[in-house]
Design a protein around this motif. Structure first.
Motif, PDB file in Angstrom:
ATOM      1  N   ARG A  49      65.800 -79.884  -4.426  1.00 19.83           N
ATOM      2  CA  ARG A  49      64.937 -78.810  -3.921  1.00 19.83           C
ATOM      3  C   ARG A  49      65.669 -77.473  -3.914  1.00 19.83           C
ATOM      4  O   ARG A  49      65.053 -76.426  -4.099  1.00 19.83           O
ATOM      5  CB  ARG A  49      64.453 -79.157  -2.514  1.00 19.83           C
ATOM      6  CG  ARG A  49      63.364 -78.228  -2.014  1.00 19.83           C
ATOM      7  CD  ARG A  49      62.817 -78.688  -0.678  1.00 19.83           C
ATOM      8  NE  ARG A  49      61.783 -77.803  -0.209  1.00 19.83           N
ATOM      9  CZ  ARG A  49      60.507 -77.848  -0.577  1.00 19.83           C
ATOM     10  NH1 ARG A  49      60.113 -78.776  -1.423  1.00 19.83           N
ATOM     11  NH2 ARG A  49      59.623 -76.996  -0.100  1.00 19.83           N
ATOM     12  N   LYS A  51      67.608 -76.369  -6.144  1.00 21.60           N
ATOM     13  CA  LYS A  51      67.456 -75.783  -7.478  1.00 21.60           C
ATOM     14  C   LYS A  51      66.029 -75.295  -7.701  1.00 21.60           C
ATOM     15  O   LYS A  51      65.807 -74.144  -8.111  1.00 21.60           O
ATOM     16  CB  LYS A  51      67.814 -76.828  -8.534  1.00 21.60           C
ATOM     17  CG  LYS A  51      67.600 -76.360  -9.970  1.00 21.60           C
ATOM     18  CD  LYS A  51      67.869 -77.478 -10.957  1.00 21.60           C
ATOM     19  CE  LYS A  51      66.807 -78.567 -10.834  1.00 21.60           C
ATOM     20  NZ  LYS A  51      66.974 -79.621 -11.873  1.00 21.60           N
ATOM     21  N   SER A  52      65.056 -76.121  -7.412  1.00 18.98           N
ATOM     22  CA  SER A  52      63.669 -75.774  -7.712  1.00 18.98           C
ATOM     23  C   SER A  52      63.117 -74.697  -6.779  1.00 18.98           C
ATOM     24  O   SER A  52      62.368 -73.817  -7.205  1.00 18.98           O
ATOM     25  CB  SER A  52      62.791 -77.028  -7.637  1.00 18.98           C
ATOM     26  OG  SER A  52      62.834 -77.587  -6.330  1.00 18.98           O
ATOM     27  N   GLU A  53      63.480 -74.767  -5.491  1.00 17.20           N
ATOM     28  CA  GLU A  53      62.944 -73.821  -4.515  1.00 17.20           C
ATOM     29  C   GLU A  53      63.410 -72.401  -4.797  1.00 17.20           C
ATOM     30  O   GLU A  53      62.645 -71.441  -4.676  1.00 17.20           O
ATOM     31  CB  GLU A  53      63.355 -74.224  -3.101  1.00 17.20           C
ATOM     32  CG  GLU A  53      62.581 -73.519  -1.999  1.00 17.20           C
ATOM     33  CD  GLU A  53      61.126 -73.945  -1.949  1.00 17.20           C
ATOM     34  OE1 GLU A  53      60.266 -73.050  -2.071  1.00 17.20           O
ATOM     35  OE2 GLU A  53      60.847 -75.144  -1.810  1.00 17.20           O
ATOM     36  N   TYR A  55      64.182 -71.102  -7.650  1.00 20.59           N
ATOM     37  CA  TYR A  55      63.490 -70.552  -8.825  1.00 20.59           C
ATOM     38  C   TYR A  55      62.034 -70.207  -8.495  1.00 20.59           C
ATOM     39  O   TYR A  55      61.562 -69.101  -8.783  1.00 20.59           O
ATOM     40  CB  TYR A  55      63.529 -71.547  -9.985  1.00 20.59           C
ATOM     41  CG  TYR A  55      62.728 -71.085 -11.171  1.00 20.59           C
ATOM     42  CD1 TYR A  55      63.226 -70.115 -12.029  1.00 20.59           C
ATOM     43  CD2 TYR A  55      61.443 -71.584 -11.409  1.00 20.59           C
ATOM     44  CE1 TYR A  55      62.481 -69.651 -13.089  1.00 20.59           C
ATOM     45  CE2 TYR A  55      60.685 -71.134 -12.469  1.00 20.59           C
ATOM     46  CZ  TYR A  55      61.208 -70.166 -13.315  1.00 20.59           C
ATOM     47  OH  TYR A  55      60.462 -69.712 -14.362  1.00 20.59           O
ATOM     48  N   THR A  56      61.323 -71.144  -7.886  1.00 16.51           N
ATOM     49  CA  THR A  56      59.896 -70.915  -7.625  1.00 16.51           C
ATOM     50  C   THR A  56      59.682 -69.779  -6.624  1.00 16.51           C
ATOM     51  O   THR A  56      58.692 -69.045  -6.713  1.00 16.51           O
ATOM     52  CB  THR A  56      59.222 -72.190  -7.083  1.00 16.51           C
ATOM     53  OG1 THR A  56      59.941 -72.644  -5.920  1.00 16.51           O
ATOM     54  CG2 THR A  56      59.223 -73.286  -8.124  1.00 16.51           C
ATOM     55  N   THR A  57      60.613 -69.619  -5.681  1.00 14.64           N
ATOM     56  CA  THR A  57      60.482 -68.549  -4.687  1.00 14.64           C
ATOM     57  C   THR A  57      60.710 -67.182  -5.317  1.00 14.64           C
ATOM     58  O   THR A  57      59.896 -66.265  -5.171  1.00 14.64           O
ATOM     59  CB  THR A  57      61.467 -68.757  -3.525  1.00 14.64           C
ATOM     60  OG1 THR A  57      61.182 -69.994  -2.872  1.00 14.64           O
ATOM     61  CG2 THR A  57      61.346 -67.623  -2.507  1.00 14.64           C
ATOM     62  N   SER A  59      60.844 -66.262  -8.479  1.00 12.04           N
ATOM     63  CA  SER A  59      60.110 -65.915  -9.697  1.00 12.04           C
ATOM     64  C   SER A  59      58.716 -65.391  -9.384  1.00 12.04           C
ATOM     65  O   SER A  59      57.965 -65.052 -10.298  1.00 12.04           O
ATOM     66  CB  SER A  59      60.004 -67.132 -10.625  1.00 12.04           C
ATOM     67  OG  SER A  59      59.272 -68.176  -9.994  1.00 12.04           O
ATOM     68  N   SER A  60      58.374 -65.302  -8.103  1.00 10.19           N
ATOM     69  CA  SER A  60      57.071 -64.798  -7.698  1.00 10.19           C
ATOM     70  C   SER A  60      56.951 -63.312  -8.040  1.00 10.19           C
ATOM     71  O   SER A  60      57.761 -62.486  -7.594  1.00 10.19           O
ATOM     72  CB  SER A  60      56.865 -64.995  -6.190  1.00 10.19           C
ATOM     73  OG  SER A  60      55.718 -64.311  -5.740  1.00 10.19           O
ATOM     74  N   TYR A  61      55.943 -62.975  -8.824  1.00  9.23           N
ATOM     75  CA  TYR A  61      55.715 -61.584  -9.222  1.00  9.23           C
ATOM     76  C   TYR A  61      55.467 -60.698  -8.009  1.00  9.23           C
ATOM     77  O   TYR A  61      55.919 -59.542  -7.956  1.00  9.23           O
ATOM     78  CB  TYR A  61      54.527 -61.528 -10.185  1.00  9.23           C
ATOM     79  CG  TYR A  61      54.093 -60.137 -10.569  1.00  9.23           C
ATOM     80  CD1 TYR A  61      54.875 -59.346 -11.405  1.00  9.23           C
ATOM     81  CD2 TYR A  61      52.879 -59.617 -10.094  1.00  9.23           C
ATOM     82  CE1 TYR A  61      54.469 -58.064 -11.749  1.00  9.23           C
ATOM     83  CE2 TYR A  61      52.469 -58.343 -10.451  1.00  9.23           C
ATOM     84  CZ  TYR A  61      53.266 -57.570 -11.280  1.00  9.23           C
ATOM     85  OH  TYR A  61      52.862 -56.309 -11.620  1.00  9.23           O
ATOM     86  N   GLU A 171      48.561 -66.703   0.936  1.00  6.89           N
ATOM     87  CA  GLU A 171      47.784 -66.564  -0.307  1.00  6.89           C
ATOM     88  C   GLU A 171      46.578 -65.650  -0.116  1.00  6.89           C
ATOM     89  O   GLU A 171      45.460 -65.977  -0.524  1.00  6.89           O
ATOM     90  CB  GLU A 171      47.350 -67.938  -0.831  1.00  6.89           C
ATOM     91  CG  GLU A 171      48.527 -68.864  -1.141  1.00  6.89           C
ATOM     92  CD  GLU A 171      48.090 -70.217  -1.665  1.00  6.89           C
ATOM     93  OE1 GLU A 171      46.883 -70.534  -1.571  1.00  6.89           O
ATOM     94  OE2 GLU A 171      48.944 -70.950  -2.175  1.00  6.89           O
TER      95      GLU A 171
END
Length: 437
Positions: A49, A51-53, A55-57, A59-61, A171
């Protein structure tokens, strides 16, 4: 021990780390990492997590709006916009009883329209207004309390970094949240000015009087604030006119304030590098807190704590308004020892599902926006609530000669103003939602 019990026990563990002065981002990250390890019995998921968290956090525009708004605030300071705003407000209000303090509030509101940070607004306007307040005989505690309260307008009046983070977490549409914040922001400035008027009448010796500025001088001062109006209209008008997105609007605002600072002589090679460096530091701090919160909130979701809390509240049959008031009261308490961004990141994933599950007689989108504005207000109240409001310490550091207890006594008037405003917005949601389509 069940996963739910691990999730519940993580709260006191997190609070212990915070009280031990561990940075909030690191505290949330550590608690979330350790919690994932305990839930799964090994560190494999926690490491994966990590690693993935990240990136996903990041990379948010939408998150790219944060450094742009921060940079806009730095450029606005270099461009002399804070001084121009204060001088303009002072020329119209300064001759009234408590008028220079009212001018400081008005200038904070204006600067908040081009700076999305509460602490930055408080610190910047203090450098401009504090010497003026002292020179006209305003007592130290009254001056520092006024600027601490005025600084809270920095994140309520759009643009607001904290509102952007709330929009991402829930969101929601950033532009609609900005629009909903306008009327509460104006009410806040008016309420603070009323508090000033009441304070100087209760404490007649707390403020001096300055001579009225001739109309010609007022017009000249008003002309000097055209850069602020230009940037505000360009950014806000562009967003609501459909010309560009909020993220693009932030970039346009940063470019505009940078050009103005360049023409005013405040932007040089040295100050440009300093602005980029300060923006990078502030952005890194915010992003690390965001990462820590994402890690901790992911752990909570795995333990089902938010879902169970929502279920318990709904099944208890409590009045939606009673639940809302209890949540807002908790934010007032949290504000005594946490900054606004940390509170939003830590609590919204827990409280938002609870509020969303209740029936307030309006659409889910309107509930989310209304709740976001209310949270933003009570979070800022926490920043000026004695004994440990963060804005109070920022201002006091700039005026160490004023005893903190004097600031505490004066700021109570502004806290009462805030609480009255919260009560009005809770009772009449239409005030917040009035401008929404």
């Amino acid at each position: 021990m069940s996963n739910l019990e691990i999730g519940i026990l993580s709260f006191p563990a997190l609070l212990v780390l915070i009280f031990l002065r561990v940075p909030i981002g690191l505290a949330m990250f550590t608690t979330g990492f350790a919690g994932l390890w305990m839930v799964n019995g090994n560190a494999i998921m926690a490491l994966a997590r990590l690693k993935s968290e990240a990136y996903t956090t990041f990379s948010s525009y939408s998150l790219s709006i944060v450094p742009m708004f921060l940079l806009m605030g730095y450029f606005a300071t270099l461009g002399g916009m804070s001084q121009a705003l204060f001088k303009a407000a002072e020329s119209f209000l300064g001759h009234r009883k408590g008028g220079v303090a009212m001018a400081a509030i008005g200038a904070c509101a204006g600067f908040g329209a081009i700076c999305g940070s509460s602490l930055a607004t408080a610190a910047t306007m203090s450098r401009v207004a504090l010497p003026e307040l002292k020179s006209y005989g305003y007592k130290g505690g009254f001056s520092t309390a006024t600027l601490a309260a005025g600084g809270t307008l920095g994140i309520l009046i759009p643009p607001s970094v904290v509102l952007v983070i709330y929009a991402i977490l829930t969101e929601q549409n950033i532009a609609k949240l900005f629009l909903a914040a306008f009327i509460p922001g104006i009410l806040a400035a008016i309420g603070y000015m009323i508090a000033v008027s009441i304070y100087v009448r209760v404490n007649p010796g707390s403020a001096g009087v300055r001579a009225a500025v001739p109309m010609a001088g007022r017009i000249r001062a008003l002309i000097d604030v055209w850069p602020v109006l230009l940037v505000f209209v360009a950014v806000v008008g562009g967003i609501y006119g459909g010309i560009f997105t909020p993220t693009e609007g932030a970039a346009v605002g940063a470019l505009g304030t940078g050009i103005i600072a360049l023409f005013n002589g405040g932007l040089t090679g040295r100050t440009l590098i300093a602005s980029f460096t300060d923006t990078a530091r502030s952005t890194a701090m915010i992003f690390f807190i965001v990462l820590g919160a994402a890690f901790y909130n992911g752990f909570l979701a795995l333990t089902q704590v938010p879902q169970e809390l929502s279920r318990m509240v709904v099944e208890a049959g409590l009045s939606p308004m009673l639940v809302l008031i209890a949540v807002l009261a908790l934010y007032l308490v949290f504000g005594c020892f946490m900054d606004s961004l940390s509170m939003i990141l830590l609590t919204i994933p827990i409280f938002f599902p609870v509020i969303s599950a209740l029936d307030f007689g309006m659409s889910q989108e309107h509930v989310a926006i209304w709740f976001g504005i209310l949270v933003l207000i009570v979070v800022e109240v926490g920043l000026i609530t004695p004994p440990v409001g963060m804005n109070l310490f920022v201002i006091n550091a700039m005026d160490p000669e004023t005893p903190m207890v004097e600031t505490y006594k004066a700021v109570i008037y502004y806290v009462i103003s805030d609480l009255v405003r919260v009560a009005i917005l809770v009772a009449f949601p239409a005030i917040t939602l009035f401008l929404l389509p």
